[in-house]
Write a protein that holds these residues in place. Structure first.
Motif, PDB file in Angstrom:
ATOM      1  N   ASP A  73     -11.622 -50.822  49.554  1.00  0.00           N
ATOM      2  CA  ASP A  73     -11.060 -51.797  48.395  1.00  0.00           C
ATOM      3  C   ASP A  73     -10.348 -50.622  47.270  1.00  0.00           C
ATOM      4  OD1 ASP A  73     -10.460 -52.929  46.135  1.00  0.00           O
ATOM      5  OD2 ASP A  73     -12.747 -53.740  45.800  1.00  0.00           O
ATOM      6  N   TRP A  74      -9.087 -50.343  47.586  1.00  0.00           N
ATOM      7  CA  TRP A  74      -8.290 -49.565  46.887  1.00  0.00           C
ATOM      8  C   TRP A  74      -8.348 -49.759  45.295  1.00  0.00           C
ATOM      9  CZ3 TRP A  74      -7.563 -45.563  49.412  1.00  0.00           C
ATOM     10  CH2 TRP A  74      -7.016 -45.790  50.811  1.00  0.00           C
ATOM     11  N   SER A  75      -8.670 -51.047  44.890  1.00  0.00           N
ATOM     12  CA  SER A  75      -8.792 -51.391  43.302  1.00  0.00           C
ATOM     13  C   SER A  75      -9.761 -50.768  42.817  1.00  0.00           C
ATOM     14  CB  SER A  75      -8.624 -52.908  43.149  1.00  0.00           C
ATOM     15  OG  SER A  75      -9.818 -53.448  43.730  1.00  0.00           O
ATOM     16  N   SER A  77     -11.041 -47.867  43.907  1.00  0.00           N
ATOM     17  CA  SER A  77     -11.143 -46.385  44.686  1.00  0.00           C
ATOM     18  C   SER A  77     -10.061 -45.668  43.583  1.00  0.00           C
ATOM     19  CB  SER A  77     -10.967 -46.471  45.860  1.00  0.00           C
ATOM     20  OG  SER A  77     -11.646 -47.229  46.914  1.00  0.00           O
ATOM     21  N   TYR A  88      -6.248 -45.785  42.644  1.00  0.00           N
ATOM     22  CA  TYR A  88      -5.094 -45.790  43.760  1.00  0.00           C
ATOM     23  C   TYR A  88      -4.274 -47.104  44.020  1.00  0.00           C
ATOM     24  CZ  TYR A  88      -7.565 -41.571  46.026  1.00  0.00           C
ATOM     25  OH  TYR A  88      -7.713 -40.613  46.194  1.00  0.00           O
ATOM     26  N   SER A  89      -4.847 -48.180  43.513  1.00  0.00           N
ATOM     27  CA  SER A  89      -4.144 -49.658  43.660  1.00  0.00           C
ATOM     28  C   SER A  89      -3.020 -49.498  42.356  1.00  0.00           C
ATOM     29  CB  SER A  89      -4.968 -50.810  43.186  1.00  0.00           C
ATOM     30  OG  SER A  89      -5.686 -50.368  41.899  1.00  0.00           O
ATOM     31  N   THR A 118      -2.093 -48.579  53.185  1.00  0.00           N
ATOM     32  CA  THR A 118      -2.641 -47.825  52.197  1.00  0.00           C
ATOM     33  C   THR A 118      -2.576 -48.532  50.837  1.00  0.00           C
ATOM     34  OG1 THR A 118      -0.726 -46.558  51.516  1.00  0.00           O
ATOM     35  CG2 THR A 118      -1.983 -45.664  53.385  1.00  0.00           C
ATOM     36  N   ALA A 119      -3.037 -47.862  49.877  1.00  0.00           N
ATOM     37  CA  ALA A 119      -3.214 -48.251  48.377  1.00  0.00           C
ATOM     38  C   ALA A 119      -1.788 -48.622  47.836  1.00  0.00           C
ATOM     39  CB  ALA A 119      -3.829 -47.333  47.472  1.00  0.00           C
ATOM     40  N   ARG A 120      -0.642 -48.121  48.368  1.00  0.00           N
ATOM     41  CA  ARG A 120       0.524 -48.341  48.030  1.00  0.00           C
ATOM     42  C   ARG A 120       1.087 -49.692  48.248  1.00  0.00           C
ATOM     43  NH1 ARG A 120       2.586 -43.715  45.839  1.00  0.00           N
ATOM     44  NH2 ARG A 120       1.598 -41.739  46.156  1.00  0.00           N
ATOM     45  N   ASN A 122      -1.032 -52.380  49.787  1.00  0.00           N
ATOM     46  CA  ASN A 122      -2.413 -53.188  49.927  1.00  0.00           C
ATOM     47  C   ASN A 122      -3.624 -52.926  48.889  1.00  0.00           C
ATOM     48  OD1 ASN A 122      -1.642 -54.500  53.033  1.00  0.00           O
ATOM     49  ND2 ASN A 122      -1.330 -52.085  52.757  1.00  0.00           N
ATOM     50  N   GLN A 123      -4.043 -54.090  48.575  1.00  0.00           N
ATOM     51  CA  GLN A 123      -5.420 -53.982  47.670  1.00  0.00           C
ATOM     52  C   GLN A 123      -6.610 -53.617  48.555  1.00  0.00           C
ATOM     53  OE1 GLN A 123      -6.133 -54.446  44.436  1.00  0.00           O
ATOM     54  NE2 GLN A 123      -4.116 -54.180  44.429  1.00  0.00           N
ATOM     55  N   THR A 125      -7.606 -52.301  52.843  1.00  0.00           N
ATOM     56  CA  THR A 125      -7.239 -51.630  54.159  1.00  0.00           C
ATOM     57  C   THR A 125      -8.435 -51.926  55.040  1.00  0.00           C
ATOM     58  OG1 THR A 125      -5.694 -49.971  53.356  1.00  0.00           O
ATOM     59  CG2 THR A 125      -6.772 -49.386  55.227  1.00  0.00           C
TER      60      THR A 125
END
Length: 257
Positions: A73-75, A77, A88-89, A118-120, A122-123, A125
């Motif tokens: 979960d990049w949101s 992270s 990262y999100s 990656t976070a760039r 996608n929310q 991965t």
């Protein structure tokens, strides 16, 4: 004459400069050097870091140790640099001219390509089961140069380190991101070593390779031991300047016997 003078000045400037590499060794309480790698493991994930780059890069391999897919979960992270947190999100998407990571990933006789999910873009991965994934698009962008001292090696504690950074990765075992897990890793620079290019190669290997638990900065300064050459070059430049002035002085003057 002017072209010759310009060329001589250019040669003088290039001959007087020298590159020094400020190599910063990184330590962590959670991530440990193991067999020339920088590694963390828990029951779900294995994380293998390679921070080596000019200014540093939060570059790492992720290995899903379980038999189920893991959803990162990049949101939730983020990376932290000297107390400043970046989700990262919130990182902007790469442009066509964006930096391309050139590190060749080899780990345990495996070739691993950088992961594009990656976070760039996608929310979330998905980390497939039993597969290594390379994450490589998070520059630390921190230049640490120890230029105000003649010492070649300077050590720091965690408290007075010039750079403290880290990250938190949040993941779960379903796409709804319920029951999340977190891993948090912190790093700090414990030593800066000032090296010439030959010394750098002998200790760390080729510049493109380096050590996974280190990063570096490049400083250009006047080369030591070049004073004689500088003096001779200065005399040559002075001579050319005088000759150029005399040329203009006698422009339009005719001499007769």
């Amino acid at each position: 004459m002017k072209k010759l003078l310009s060329l001589l000045i250019l040669v003088l400037l290039l001959s007087c400069n020298n590159s020094f590499y400020h190599v910063a060794t990184v330590q962590s309480e959670q991530v440990k050097p193991i067999d020339n790698n920088f590694v963390f493991e828990n029951e779900h994930l294995k994380v293998v870091y390679n921070l080596w780059e000019k200014g540093g890069r939060m570059r790492f391999l992720l290995f899903n140790k379980t038999d189920l897919p893991i959803y990162l979960d990049w949101s939730k992270s983020f990376m932290v640099r000297n107390g400043t947190q970046t989700l990262y999100s919130q990182l902007p998407a790469f442009t066509k001219r964006a930096y391309v990571d050139t590190v060749h990933y080899q780990y345990q006789q495996l070739d691993i390509l950088p992961y594009r999910l990656t976070a760039r873009s996608n929310q979330i991965t998905e980390l497939p089961s039993r597969i290594y994934v390379a994450i490589a698009d998070f520059p630390i962008q921190q230049t640490v140069v120890n230029a105000k001292t003649k010492e070649k090696v300077i050590t720091y504690s965690q408290e007075n380190s010039p750079l403290r950074f880290g990250q938190q990765l949040t993941y779960s075992f379903d796409q709804t991101r319920s029951n999340p897990h977190q891993i948090t890793h912190s790093f700090w620079i414990s030593q800066i070593q000032v090296l010439r290019s030959g010394e750098l190669f002998r200790q760390y290997g080729p510049l493109y390779k380096g050590h996974p638990n280190a990063l570096y900065a490049v400083e250009t300064r006047l080369a030591a031991g070049r004073s004689v050459g500088i003096a001779l070059s200065s005399v040559a430049v002075s001579y050319l300047l005088i000759m150029e002035s005399m040329k203009h002085m006698f422009d339009g003057v005719s001499l007769c016997c």
